[in-house]
Design an enzyme around this catalytic site. Structure first.
Site, PDB file in Angstrom:
ATOM      1  N   LYS A 125       0.422   4.399   4.669  1.00  0.00           N
ATOM      2  CA  LYS A 125      -0.506   3.499   5.380  1.00  0.00           C
ATOM      3  C   LYS A 125       0.161   2.987   6.656  1.00  0.00           C
ATOM      4  O   LYS A 125       1.220   2.365   6.619  1.00  0.00           O
ATOM      5  CB  LYS A 125      -0.952   2.335   4.496  1.00  0.00           C
ATOM      6  CG  LYS A 125      -1.920   1.388   5.236  1.00  0.00           C
ATOM      7  CD  LYS A 125      -2.613   0.425   4.287  1.00  0.00           C
ATOM      8  CE  LYS A 125      -3.408  -0.658   5.010  1.00  0.00           C
ATOM      9  NZ  LYS A 125      -4.526  -0.127   5.811  1.00  0.00           N
ATOM     10  N   HIS A 157       0.855  -1.187   0.000  1.00  0.00           N
ATOM     11  CA  HIS A 157       0.000   0.000   0.000  1.00  0.00           C
ATOM     12  C   HIS A 157       0.892   1.238   0.000  1.00  0.00           C
ATOM     13  O   HIS A 157       2.069   1.163   0.375  1.00  0.00           O
ATOM     14  CB  HIS A 157      -0.898   0.056   1.247  1.00  0.00           C
ATOM     15  CG  HIS A 157      -2.026  -0.942   1.264  1.00  0.00           C
ATOM     16  ND1 HIS A 157      -1.833  -2.269   1.561  1.00  0.00           N
ATOM     17  CD2 HIS A 157      -3.355  -0.801   1.042  1.00  0.00           C
ATOM     18  CE1 HIS A 157      -3.009  -2.905   1.509  1.00  0.00           C
ATOM     19  NE2 HIS A 157      -3.937  -2.042   1.198  1.00  0.00           N
TER      20      HIS A 157
HETATM   21  N1  LIG Z   1     -12.166   0.062   3.757  1.00  0.00           N
HETATM   22  C1  LIG Z   1     -11.605   0.418   2.595  1.00  0.00           C
HETATM   23  O1  LIG Z   1     -12.052   0.000   1.502  1.00  0.00           O
HETATM   24  C2  LIG Z   1     -10.455   1.348   2.578  1.00  0.00           C
HETATM   25  C3  LIG Z   1      -9.837   1.661   3.747  1.00  0.00           C
HETATM   26  N2  LIG Z   1      -8.854   2.590   3.772  1.00  0.00           N
HETATM   27  C4  LIG Z   1      -8.342   2.931   5.082  1.00  0.00           C
HETATM   28  O2  LIG Z   1      -8.785   4.237   5.445  1.00  0.00           O
HETATM   29  C5  LIG Z   1      -7.818   4.858   6.287  1.00  0.00           C
HETATM   30  C6  LIG Z   1      -7.385   6.178   5.677  1.00  0.00           C
HETATM   31  O3  LIG Z   1      -6.632   5.905   4.524  1.00  0.00           O
HETATM   32  P1  LIG Z   1      -6.153   7.065   3.524  1.00  0.00           P
HETATM   33  O4  LIG Z   1      -7.327   7.782   2.956  1.00  0.00           O
HETATM   34  O5  LIG Z   1      -5.184   6.448   2.603  1.00  0.00           O
HETATM   35  O6  LIG Z   1      -5.372   8.015   4.536  1.00  0.00           O
HETATM   36  P2  LIG Z   1      -4.959   9.535   4.335  1.00  0.00           P
HETATM   37  O7  LIG Z   1      -3.842   9.772   5.299  1.00  0.00           O
HETATM   38  O8  LIG Z   1      -4.757   9.843   2.890  1.00  0.00           O
HETATM   39  O9  LIG Z   1      -6.256  10.351   4.778  1.00  0.00           O
HETATM   40  C7  LIG Z   1      -6.667  10.318   6.105  1.00  0.00           C
HETATM   41  C8  LIG Z   1      -7.444  11.591   6.353  1.00  0.00           C
HETATM   42  O10 LIG Z   1      -7.951  11.527   7.685  1.00  0.00           O
HETATM   43  C9  LIG Z   1      -7.571  12.711   8.373  1.00  0.00           C
HETATM   44  N3  LIG Z   1      -7.380  12.390   9.778  1.00  0.00           N
HETATM   45  C10 LIG Z   1      -6.337  11.767  10.351  1.00  0.00           C
HETATM   46  N4  LIG Z   1      -6.527  11.640  11.662  1.00  0.00           N
HETATM   47  C11 LIG Z   1      -7.725  12.206  11.929  1.00  0.00           C
HETATM   48  C12 LIG Z   1      -8.470  12.415  13.109  1.00  0.00           C
HETATM   49  N5  LIG Z   1      -7.992  12.052  14.313  1.00  0.00           N
HETATM   50  N6  LIG Z   1      -9.685  13.012  13.015  1.00  0.00           N
HETATM   51  C13 LIG Z   1     -10.148  13.407  11.822  1.00  0.00           C
HETATM   52  N7  LIG Z   1      -9.464  13.258  10.655  1.00  0.00           N
HETATM   53  C14 LIG Z   1      -8.269  12.666  10.717  1.00  0.00           C
HETATM   54  C15 LIG Z   1      -6.316  13.185   7.692  1.00  0.00           C
HETATM   55  O11 LIG Z   1      -6.147  14.571   7.865  1.00  0.00           O
HETATM   56  P3  LIG Z   1      -4.678  15.229   7.832  1.00  0.00           P
HETATM   57  O12 LIG Z   1      -4.134  14.987   6.479  1.00  0.00           O
HETATM   58  O13 LIG Z   1      -4.930  16.641   8.165  1.00  0.00           O
HETATM   59  O14 LIG Z   1      -3.886  14.493   8.881  1.00  0.00           O
HETATM   60  C16 LIG Z   1      -6.609  12.848   6.232  1.00  0.00           C
HETATM   61  O15 LIG Z   1      -7.391  13.848   5.619  1.00  0.00           O
HETATM   62  C17 LIG Z   1      -6.683   3.834   6.435  1.00  0.00           C
HETATM   63  O16 LIG Z   1      -6.944   3.028   7.578  1.00  0.00           O
HETATM   64  C18 LIG Z   1      -6.843   2.988   5.186  1.00  0.00           C
HETATM   65  O17 LIG Z   1      -6.268   1.724   5.276  1.00  0.00           O
HETATM   66  C19 LIG Z   1      -8.425   3.223   2.655  1.00  0.00           C
HETATM   67  C20 LIG Z   1      -8.983   2.929   1.452  1.00  0.00           C
HETATM   68  C21 LIG Z   1     -10.032   1.926   1.304  1.00  0.00           C
HETATM   69  O1  LIG Z   2      -5.206   1.970   2.768  1.00  0.00           O
HETATM   70  C1  LIG Z   2      -5.711   1.519   1.720  1.00  0.00           C
HETATM   71  O2  LIG Z   2      -5.508   2.021   0.606  1.00  0.00           O
HETATM   72  C2  LIG Z   2      -6.572   0.352   1.807  1.00  0.00           C
HETATM   73  N1  LIG Z   2      -6.880  -0.123   2.996  1.00  0.00           N
HETATM   74  C3  LIG Z   2      -7.757  -1.209   3.246  1.00  0.00           C
HETATM   75  C4  LIG Z   2      -7.058  -2.334   3.967  1.00  0.00           C
HETATM   76  O3  LIG Z   2      -6.278  -2.077   4.902  1.00  0.00           O
HETATM   77  O4  LIG Z   2      -7.320  -3.513   3.643  1.00  0.00           O
HETATM   78  C5  LIG Z   2      -8.473  -1.669   2.002  1.00  0.00           C
HETATM   79  C6  LIG Z   2      -7.624  -1.632   0.772  1.00  0.00           C
HETATM   80  O5  LIG Z   2      -6.583  -2.572   0.893  1.00  0.00           O
HETATM   81  C7  LIG Z   2      -7.084  -0.233   0.566  1.00  0.00           C
END
Ligand SMILES: NC(=O)C1=CN([C@@H]2O[C@H](COP(=O)(O)OP(=O)(O)OC[C@H]3O[C@@H](n4cnc5c(N)ncnc54)[C@H](OP(=O)(O)O)[C@@H]3O)[C@@H](O)[C@H]2O)C=CC1
Ligand SMILES: O=C(O)C1=N[C@H](C(=O)O)C[C@H](O)C1
Length: 207
Positions: A94, A90
């Site tokens: 991550k 990833h």
């Molecule tokens: N279930 C699924 O299908 C998927 C799950 N994910 C998961 O989602 C999560 C986020 O991933 P991703 O989008 O890549 O991460 P990013 O770091 O790109 O985005 C996270 C966002 O959350 C904000 N944030 C962080 N901490 C807090 C907090 N305490 N309160 C409010 N906002 C907060 C960050 O703000 P700032 O930048 O200001 O810190 C940022 O805007 C991970 O656990 C990832 O694995 C991701 C994609 C798909």
């Molecule tokens: O962080 C991501 O991008 C993703 N997170 C999820 C995971 O931890 O499985 C889902 C997917 O893999 C994308």
């Protein structure tokens, strides 16, 4: 409707706040304590919160996860004696091990090929992602590559399963379906208030 894609260190406190405010919310954030999140909503007798929590919102990937769980329920131990190895790549920011890999490893364990979560190999270095995993450079900031290998005890039989996602569209689409599904459950006053993406698929949302 709240959608939470934040950080493993934040998600449990976020869920507690959403539940206390009786919101409907979809959680894609991985790496939190999912059992505690579910309990926060389900055990709140006075709560009217509705939640959908899933480690992967990509419906085809969820279908694969559900199929592995069904195989494990139907053929428990079918891969006894096999050795499982898992590698996931990833984007470098991550923080946690893939929640999807953990869910699928649980199914492989029930199939007879267990693997400790800390044995899942995490690739987070961009040069390795391109060189070893074949991640396109354009996807370094957003990708999810998973490889599961199963090898029989004598090495004569090998299985390899991959799901490789570039970008985020598949999760965005699934998240919209999850929100619609959850809003419908709330509008219908459904007695069940905590769901996952397999529930969305079962409801026929596989487009
Ligand atoms: N279930 C699924 O299908 C998927 C799950 N994910 C998961 O989602 C999560 C986020 O991933 P991703 O989008 O890549 O991460 P990013 O770091 O790109 O985005 C996270 C966002 O959350 C904000 N944030 C962080 N901490 C807090 C907090 N305490 N309160 C409010 N906002 C907060 C960050 O703000 P700032 O930048 O200001 O810190 C940022 O805007 C991970 O656990 C990832 O694995 C991701 C994609 C798909
Ligand atoms: O962080 C991501 O991008 C993703 N997170 C999820 C995971 O931890 O499985 C889902 C997917 O893999 C994308």
């Amino acid at each position: 409707m709240v959608v939470d894609y934040t950080h493993p260190s934040a998600v449990n406190a976020n869920v507690a706040a959403y539940a206390a405010a009786n919101l409907s919310f979809v959680v894609g954030t991985t790496g939190g304590d999912e059992a505690a999140m579910r309990a926060t909503v389900a055990d709140g007798a006075a709560s009217t919160a509705y939640a959908l929590i899933a480690p992967n919102m990509g419906k085809q990937i969820v279908a694969l996860q559900a199929a592995l769980e069904a195989a494990a329920a139907t053929f428990p131990g079918a891969f006894a004696g096999y050795t499982l190895s898992v590698t996931e790549s990833h984007q470098s920011h991550k923080a946690d091990t893939s929640g999807t890999a953990k869910a699928n490893v649980a199914a492989f364990s029930a199939l007879g090929a267990p693997l400790p979560v800390d044995a899942i190999v995490k690739v987070r270095v961009p040069a390795d992602q391109v060189g070893e995993m074949g991640v396109p450079e354009a996807a370094l900031s957003g990708h999810a590559f998973h490889t599961y290998r199963l090898v029989s005890g004598d090495g004569s039989v090998r299985f390899e399963l991959q799901h490789n996602v570039c970008g985020r569209s598949v999760y965005a689409e699934g998240t919209v379906d999850a929100c619609v599904f959850l809003a419908q459950r709330r509008a219908g006053g459904d007695a069940v208030r905590v769901y996952n993406m397999i529930d969305v698929l079962r409801a026929g949302e596989m487009s």
